[in-house]
Write a protein that holds these residues in place. Structure first.
Motif, PDB file in Angstrom:
ATOM      1  N   LEU A   1       0.836  -1.205   0.000  1.00 60.22           N
ATOM      2  CA  LEU A   1       0.000   0.000   0.000  1.00 60.22           C
ATOM      3  C   LEU A   1       0.871   1.255   0.000  1.00 60.22           C
ATOM      4  N   LYS A   2       1.880   1.270   0.848  1.00 59.53           N
ATOM      5  CA  LYS A   2       2.786   2.415   0.925  1.00 59.53           C
ATOM      6  C   LYS A   2       3.551   2.618  -0.377  1.00 59.53           C
ATOM      7  N   HIS A   3       3.952   1.520  -1.016  1.00 57.40           N
ATOM      8  CA  HIS A   3       4.782   1.596  -2.219  1.00 57.40           C
ATOM      9  C   HIS A   3       3.975   1.314  -3.483  1.00 57.40           C
ATOM     10  N   LYS A   4       2.688   1.583  -3.430  1.00 61.30           N
ATOM     11  CA  LYS A   4       1.788   1.262  -4.544  1.00 61.30           C
ATOM     12  C   LYS A   4       2.242   1.873  -5.862  1.00 61.30           C
ATOM     13  N   ASP A   5       2.540   3.151  -5.879  1.00 60.14           N
ATOM     14  CA  ASP A   5       2.886   3.822  -7.135  1.00 60.14           C
ATOM     15  C   ASP A   5       4.194   3.271  -7.711  1.00 60.14           C
TER      16      ASP A   5
ATOM     17  N   LEU B   1       5.658   0.291  -7.163  1.00 63.14           N
ATOM     18  CA  LEU B   1       5.491  -1.083  -7.628  1.00 63.14           C
ATOM     19  C   LEU B   1       4.671  -1.149  -8.909  1.00 63.14           C
ATOM     20  N   THR B   2       3.662  -0.308  -9.007  1.00 61.63           N
ATOM     21  CA  THR B   2       2.835  -0.285 -10.212  1.00 61.63           C
ATOM     22  C   THR B   2       3.682   0.034 -11.438  1.00 61.63           C
ATOM     23  N   ASP B   3       4.548   1.039 -11.313  1.00 61.37           N
ATOM     24  CA  ASP B   3       5.388   1.450 -12.447  1.00 61.37           C
ATOM     25  C   ASP B   3       6.378   0.356 -12.831  1.00 61.37           C
ATOM     26  N   VAL B   4       7.031  -0.236 -11.830  1.00 58.54           N
ATOM     27  CA  VAL B   4       8.020  -1.277 -12.106  1.00 58.54           C
ATOM     28  C   VAL B   4       7.366  -2.495 -12.743  1.00 58.54           C
ATOM     29  N   ILE B   5       6.239  -2.917 -12.192  1.00 64.03           N
ATOM     30  CA  ILE B   5       5.554  -4.104 -12.706  1.00 64.03           C
ATOM     31  C   ILE B   5       5.074  -3.881 -14.132  1.00 64.03           C
ATOM     32  N   LEU B   6       4.593  -2.694 -14.423  1.00 71.54           N
ATOM     33  CA  LEU B   6       4.154  -2.392 -15.784  1.00 71.54           C
ATOM     34  C   LEU B   6       5.312  -2.514 -16.766  1.00 71.54           C
ATOM     35  N   GLU B   7       6.473  -1.974 -16.393  1.00 73.28           N
ATOM     36  CA  GLU B   7       7.660  -2.070 -17.254  1.00 73.28           C
ATOM     37  C   GLU B   7       8.023  -3.515 -17.553  1.00 73.28           C
TER      38      GLU B   7
ATOM     39  N   GLY C   1      -3.245  -5.004  -1.469  1.00 75.82           N
ATOM     40  CA  GLY C   1      -2.370  -4.018  -2.098  1.00 75.82           C
ATOM     41  C   GLY C   1      -1.690  -4.576  -3.332  1.00 75.82           C
ATOM     42  N   ALA C   2      -1.344  -5.857  -3.287  1.00 75.81           N
ATOM     43  CA  ALA C   2      -0.713  -6.495  -4.440  1.00 75.81           C
ATOM     44  C   ALA C   2      -1.654  -6.514  -5.642  1.00 75.81           C
ATOM     45  N   ALA C   3      -2.923  -6.699  -5.373  1.00 77.73           N
ATOM     46  CA  ALA C   3      -3.900  -6.676  -6.462  1.00 77.73           C
ATOM     47  C   ALA C   3      -3.956  -5.295  -7.113  1.00 77.73           C
ATOM     48  N   LEU C   4      -3.769  -4.264  -6.315  1.00 76.01           N
ATOM     49  CA  LEU C   4      -3.829  -2.892  -6.837  1.00 76.01           C
ATOM     50  C   LEU C   4      -2.663  -2.567  -7.761  1.00 76.01           C
TER      51      LEU C   4
END
Length: 237
Positions: free
Chosen positions: A108-112, A114-120, A141-144
């Protein structure tokens, strides 16, 4: 069937203790696969105290099962992963001076981030997994962040297994059920061994992969590498 991915970091630790190239980590990976391992895991760290970055490039040429690269997604690590394009990248929030991984992501804290890294990584066709503690809100949070999988950090389970295995596994069962609810694949790893692996496997629904290194290599000193891998595989049937 739950896949066994053998972490060969400890092979590299032994090599690095004396210098030279004995034991050879590339040959060890080949042998692990020949003996039945369904994946090879490495966790390169910035100080290269075990697996070196060059090892990862060398292993890319020979690993025929699933290649899993774990690590903290620093720029150097991400460059490596993008060039290798393994089957799976497991993101672990370990500090550079950590002896071993000792906590999961606060998703949750690192959502943004992790989202960017995972997308890459997913744009390159790399399956993503993030290392998490067995907490339902961390799965949410992982689902997000749209990860493909989570890897449950199983140190607490292993530490308490012989005291009360049902209590030890309870939070992991809830986390596994939550992962299924969100359609997230489930991996597990850390301190799993021949004593505690079967119960984990038989209890958690949807367990796709376990990554095991330290205990497996220790057992191999007594039982031999081929026999040890077979012993671990039997726990996963």
């Amino acid at each position: 069937m739950t896949k066994l991915s053998v972490n060969i970091n400890k092979i590299a630790t032994l090599r690095n203790a004396r210098g030279g190239d004995r034991p050879n980590v590339v040959q060890a990976a080949r042998d692990c696969e020949r003996f039945g391992a369904q994946g090879i895991t490495v966790h390169p760290r910035p100080d290269e105290r075990h697996i070196r970055y060059q090892d990862v490039y060398d292993l890319k040429e020979v690993v025929t099962t699933e290649f899993n690269i774990e690590g903290n997604p620093t720029p150097e690590f991400l460059k490596l992963v993008k060039e290798i394009k393994p089957a799976q990248a497991t993101l672990v929030p370990d500090a550079p001076d950590a002896i071993t991984s000792n906590a999961g992501w606060d998703t949750l804290k690192h959502k943004d981030f992790l989202t960017d890294v995972i997308l890459e990584l997913k744009e390159l066709g790399i399956r993503t997994s993030i290392f998490v503690d067995p907490e339902e809100r961390m799965i949410e949070g992982a689902a997000l962040v749209d990860t493909d999988r989570v890897e449950l950090y199983t140190e607490a389970y292993a530490s308490n297994f012989h005291k009360d295995r049902e209590k030890a596994i309870a939070p992991y069962l809830k986390a596994a059920q939550k992962a299924q609810e969100f359609g997230i694949g489930l991996n597990a790893g850390h301190d799993l061994d021949l004593d505690n692996l079967k119960y984990l496997h038989d209890t958690l629904p949807g367990l796709l992969e376990v990554s095991i290194g330290h205990a497996l290599i220790c057992d191999a000193l007594y039982f031999g590498l081929e026999n040890t891998i077979q012993l671990y595989l039997r726990q996963l049937k």
